[in-house]
Write an enzyme that holds these catalytic residues in place. Sequence first.
Site, mmCIF file in Angstrom:
data_model
loop_
_atom_site.group_PDB
_atom_site.id
_atom_site.type_symbol
_atom_site.label_atom_id
_atom_site.label_comp_id
_atom_site.label_asym_id
_atom_site.label_seq_id
_atom_site.Cartn_x
_atom_site.Cartn_y
_atom_site.Cartn_z
ATOM 1 N N GLN A 16 0.779 -1.236 0.000
ATOM 2 C CA GLN A 16 0.000 0.000 0.000
ATOM 3 C C GLN A 16 0.818 1.297 0.000
ATOM 4 O O GLN A 16 0.508 2.239 -0.730
ATOM 5 C CB GLN A 16 -0.944 0.016 1.224
ATOM 6 C CG GLN A 16 -1.867 1.204 1.230
ATOM 7 C CD GLN A 16 -2.781 1.315 2.422
ATOM 8 O OE1 GLN A 16 -3.371 2.353 2.658
ATOM 9 N NE2 GLN A 16 -2.953 0.267 3.197
ATOM 10 N N ARG A 37 7.070 -9.018 -10.209
ATOM 11 C CA ARG A 37 7.646 -10.353 -10.398
ATOM 12 C C ARG A 37 6.820 -11.164 -11.393
ATOM 13 O O ARG A 37 5.588 -11.245 -11.251
ATOM 14 C CB ARG A 37 7.698 -11.105 -9.064
ATOM 15 C CG ARG A 37 9.103 -11.126 -8.487
ATOM 16 C CD ARG A 37 9.141 -11.872 -7.209
ATOM 17 N NE ARG A 37 8.304 -11.217 -6.206
ATOM 18 C CZ ARG A 37 8.247 -11.578 -4.942
ATOM 19 N NH1 ARG A 37 8.958 -12.603 -4.518
ATOM 20 N NH2 ARG A 37 7.480 -10.938 -4.086
ATOM 21 N N LEU A 71 9.049 -8.504 -14.627
ATOM 22 C CA LEU A 71 10.509 -8.543 -14.729
ATOM 23 C C LEU A 71 11.096 -9.232 -13.517
ATOM 24 O O LEU A 71 10.848 -8.824 -12.378
ATOM 25 C CB LEU A 71 11.047 -7.098 -14.799
ATOM 26 C CG LEU A 71 12.535 -6.953 -15.072
ATOM 27 C CD1 LEU A 71 12.858 -7.335 -16.517
ATOM 28 C CD2 LEU A 71 12.983 -5.514 -14.804
ATOM 29 N N PHE A 96 10.677 -1.914 -0.637
ATOM 30 C CA PHE A 96 11.063 -3.265 -0.249
ATOM 31 C C PHE A 96 11.491 -3.272 1.204
ATOM 32 O O PHE A 96 11.777 -2.222 1.793
ATOM 33 C CB PHE A 96 12.233 -3.757 -1.102
ATOM 34 C CG PHE A 96 11.870 -4.030 -2.531
ATOM 35 C CD1 PHE A 96 10.868 -4.929 -2.848
ATOM 36 C CD2 PHE A 96 12.542 -3.404 -3.566
ATOM 37 C CE1 PHE A 96 10.524 -5.192 -4.159
ATOM 38 C CE2 PHE A 96 12.217 -3.662 -4.880
ATOM 39 C CZ PHE A 96 11.206 -4.548 -5.178
ATOM 40 N N ALA A 97 11.588 -4.476 1.736
ATOM 41 C CA ALA A 97 12.163 -4.614 3.079
ATOM 42 C C ALA A 97 13.595 -4.087 3.032
ATOM 43 O O ALA A 97 14.246 -4.125 1.980
ATOM 44 C CB ALA A 97 12.134 -6.079 3.481
ATOM 45 N N LYS A 135 11.012 -5.093 9.196
ATOM 46 C CA LYS A 135 9.873 -5.004 8.281
ATOM 47 C C LYS A 135 8.727 -4.344 9.032
ATOM 48 O O LYS A 135 8.534 -4.613 10.224
ATOM 49 C CB LYS A 135 9.426 -6.390 7.842
ATOM 50 C CG LYS A 135 10.304 -7.039 6.812
ATOM 51 C CD LYS A 135 9.680 -8.339 6.333
ATOM 52 C CE LYS A 135 10.509 -8.968 5.232
ATOM 53 N NZ LYS A 135 9.949 -10.257 4.797
ATOM 54 N N TYR A 137 4.474 -3.020 8.809
ATOM 55 C CA TYR A 137 3.178 -2.820 8.173
ATOM 56 C C TYR A 137 2.444 -1.680 8.884
ATOM 57 O O TYR A 137 2.836 -1.244 9.976
ATOM 58 C CB TYR A 137 2.336 -4.103 8.236
ATOM 59 C CG TYR A 137 2.743 -5.151 7.216
ATOM 60 C CD1 TYR A 137 2.388 -5.021 5.884
ATOM 61 C CD2 TYR A 137 3.484 -6.264 7.600
ATOM 62 C CE1 TYR A 137 2.750 -5.994 4.948
ATOM 63 C CE2 TYR A 137 3.850 -7.233 6.665
ATOM 64 C CZ TYR A 137 3.472 -7.091 5.340
ATOM 65 O OH TYR A 137 3.831 -8.034 4.415
ATOM 66 N N GLY A 247 -7.815 23.983 20.791
ATOM 67 C CA GLY A 247 -8.322 24.851 21.847
ATOM 68 C C GLY A 247 -9.839 25.024 21.770
ATOM 69 O O GLY A 247 -10.434 25.705 22.604
ATOM 70 N N GLN A 248 -10.465 24.416 20.766
ATOM 71 C CA GLN A 248 -11.929 24.537 20.622
ATOM 72 C C GLN A 248 -12.531 23.181 20.976
ATOM 73 O O GLN A 248 -12.523 22.271 20.164
ATOM 74 C CB GLN A 248 -12.301 24.896 19.173
ATOM 75 C CG GLN A 248 -11.521 26.054 18.578
ATOM 76 C CD GLN A 248 -11.899 27.390 19.194
ATOM 77 O OE1 GLN A 248 -12.838 27.486 19.993
ATOM 78 N NE2 GLN A 248 -11.164 28.422 18.845
HETATM 79 N N1 COA Z 1 12.221 -9.663 -9.226
HETATM 80 C C1 COA Z 1 12.938 -10.418 -8.381
HETATM 81 N N2 COA Z 1 12.805 -10.355 -7.040
HETATM 82 C C2 COA Z 1 11.901 -9.494 -6.540
HETATM 83 C C3 COA Z 1 11.121 -8.667 -7.376
HETATM 84 C C4 COA Z 1 11.317 -8.777 -8.785
HETATM 85 N N3 COA Z 1 10.607 -8.033 -9.648
HETATM 86 N N4 COA Z 1 10.318 -7.903 -6.599
HETATM 87 C C5 COA Z 1 10.584 -8.256 -5.328
HETATM 88 N N5 COA Z 1 11.539 -9.209 -5.293
HETATM 89 C C6 COA Z 1 12.130 -9.854 -4.122
HETATM 90 C C7 COA Z 1 12.896 -8.901 -3.247
HETATM 91 O O1 COA Z 1 14.157 -8.634 -3.818
HETATM 92 C C8 COA Z 1 12.958 -9.689 -1.957
HETATM 93 O O2 COA Z 1 13.984 -10.655 -2.049
HETATM 94 P P1 COA Z 1 15.102 -10.871 -0.888
HETATM 95 O O3 COA Z 1 14.341 -11.182 0.338
HETATM 96 O O4 COA Z 1 15.892 -12.022 -1.415
HETATM 97 O O5 COA Z 1 15.878 -9.626 -0.768
HETATM 98 C C9 COA Z 1 11.633 -10.438 -1.952
HETATM 99 O O6 COA Z 1 11.097 -10.303 -3.268
HETATM 100 C C10 COA Z 1 10.608 -9.958 -0.950
HETATM 101 O O7 COA Z 1 10.556 -8.540 -0.867
HETATM 102 P P2 COA Z 1 10.158 -7.853 0.509
HETATM 103 O O8 COA Z 1 10.141 -6.389 0.335
HETATM 104 O O9 COA Z 1 11.052 -8.403 1.580
HETATM 105 O O10 COA Z 1 8.657 -8.374 0.678
HETATM 106 P P3 COA Z 1 7.953 -9.062 1.941
HETATM 107 O O11 COA Z 1 6.635 -9.487 1.431
HETATM 108 O O12 COA Z 1 8.785 -10.088 2.588
HETATM 109 O O13 COA Z 1 7.764 -7.841 2.979
HETATM 110 C C11 COA Z 1 7.012 -5.656 3.655
HETATM 111 C C12 COA Z 1 6.747 -6.908 2.791
HETATM 112 C C13 COA Z 1 5.966 -4.643 3.282
HETATM 113 C C14 COA Z 1 6.915 -6.019 5.139
HETATM 114 C C15 COA Z 1 8.426 -5.106 3.342
HETATM 115 O O14 COA Z 1 8.565 -4.932 1.984
HETATM 116 C C16 COA Z 1 8.736 -3.796 4.051
HETATM 117 O O15 COA Z 1 9.010 -3.747 5.255
HETATM 118 N N6 COA Z 1 8.723 -2.674 3.290
HETATM 119 C C17 COA Z 1 9.076 -1.377 3.796
HETATM 120 C C18 COA Z 1 7.981 -0.784 4.634
HETATM 121 C C19 COA Z 1 6.659 -0.726 3.943
HETATM 122 O O16 COA Z 1 6.509 -0.155 2.885
HETATM 123 N N7 COA Z 1 5.650 -1.277 4.617
HETATM 124 C C20 COA Z 1 4.288 -1.073 4.276
HETATM 125 C C21 COA Z 1 3.814 -1.876 3.204
HETATM 126 S S1 COA Z 1 2.163 -1.360 2.886
#
Ligand code: COA
Length: 423
Positions: A16, A37, A71, A96-97, A135, A137, A247-248
């Site tokens: 999001q 992906r 991609l 990304f994380a 990480k 959310y 203040g209101q």
């Molecule tokens: N091609 C190849 N690999 C891809 C890719 C693509 N097009 N898109 C994503 N990936 C891979 C990433 O490189 C990652 O690989 P790694 O773990 O080997 O480095 C993997 O997919 C997972 O990505 P990640 O961001 O870790 O996703 P997650 O589902 O495990 O975590 C979140 C989700 C939201 C917790 C995390 O992305 C995060 O903390 N983001 C930052 C804070 C944030 O925006 N949070 C709110 C989300 S609404």
Amino acid sequence: MKALEGVKILDFTHVQSGPTCTQLLAWFGADVIKVERPGVGDATRKQLVDKPGADSLYFTMLNHNKRSIELNSKTPEGKEVLTKLIETCDVLVENFAPGALDRMGFGWERIQEINPRIIMASVKGFGPGRYEECKVYENIAQCAGGSASTTGWRDDLPMVTGAQIGDSGTGLHLALGIVTALYQRTHSGRGQRVLAPMQDGVLNLCRVKLRDQQRLESGPLEEYSQFGEGIPFGEAVPRAGNDSGGGQPGRILKCKGWEDDPNAYTYFITQAAVWDKVCDVIGKPEWKDDPDYTTPKARLPRLNHIFATIEEWTMTKTKFEVMDICNPLDIPVGPILSMKEIAADEDLRKTGTLVEVDHPERGKYLSVGCPVKLSDSPVDVTRSPLLGEHTAEVLRDVLGYDGEALARILESGAVGNAKLAAE
Ligand code: COA
């Protein structure tokens, strides 16, 4: 012409927070290319599914006006295409994380080497410090940013809000950072990093609560209902229920029908400037000259009694009647609107804040359009892309792949089923 026409965004966002940012930029006219992906895409495509087989509302409502390219950025050909995208785009947005981009081989140093003019914008849960690797959310950000501890009822659990201040709120902060960096680039010629940590974004939205934390050192917070109830304050800003923060003083009050309708309430603010009118409208004209009620300071310890008296009046009216009576008198009130009522709101539909969008897999659905209106850059909301819908188009038209070079990429497996789309 749209405000951001000519700006190309490499949208490496998911879920999001990031998508809300790039959707706004798309609405302002940027060409947003969402990288997903192969065969999987943004996880939200298949979360909270209401129509089997179709992209979810979760995804469609956050990804309007974008193009989608499949991609795998971890294969040699995927890296080649990603490098070309970085060369071509003005902004790379990612959430990304922590460390994921570095692990992919595209840390900030590398990205700058490829394109020194690019702006790299990131959402992370936390900024630099002890939690930077975590990480995060939405609700974690609400808790760590100070919102949950100050939301809800004093004698109950901390509470998260329905407004997505951690995700969508941070997306907004990031969008501002991006357009600001784009503006600076017109002078400096250089790109830069833009970081919007979710904790920081939530705290920014909770600014008034940090204000109250410091006021607390000088004495009780007199506009909080617990002051009128004689309940001592602790060391930290308490949860204030529905008390107005400013203040209101204000409260949520019952209206006619509250026994059966969970949303038959109004917010009522006893703004000092219209106090006399409040007294008249609720049938308490004598309060106008009573020293216990005439000044805001005199009223503070009596707020519970004052609002209980106002509520006796609001309970005789519907929330819309309260609005109709109070607004001409400049008394600030607002109905508690349900999502059902909002979905039917004609004004919001007329301004484009609510839009009906048609989607090939799911048919028509209602979405929130652009909430910011630019007089010279009108917004046209178009549907979210299907997974990989624009892969071949982007490879050819944006990156200039052609003939054998295009065939090599299409056959490499790095771009999903784009071969079919190209033929
Ligand atoms: N091609 C190849 N690999 C891809 C890719 C693509 N097009 N898109 C994503 N990936 C891979 C990433 O490189 C990652 O690989 P790694 O773990 O080997 O480095 C993997 O997919 C997972 O990505 P990640 O961001 O870790 O996703 P997650 O589902 O495990 O975590 C979140 C989700 C939201 C917790 C995390 O992305 C995060 O903390 N983001 C930052 C804070 C944030 O925006 N949070 C709110 C989300 S609404």
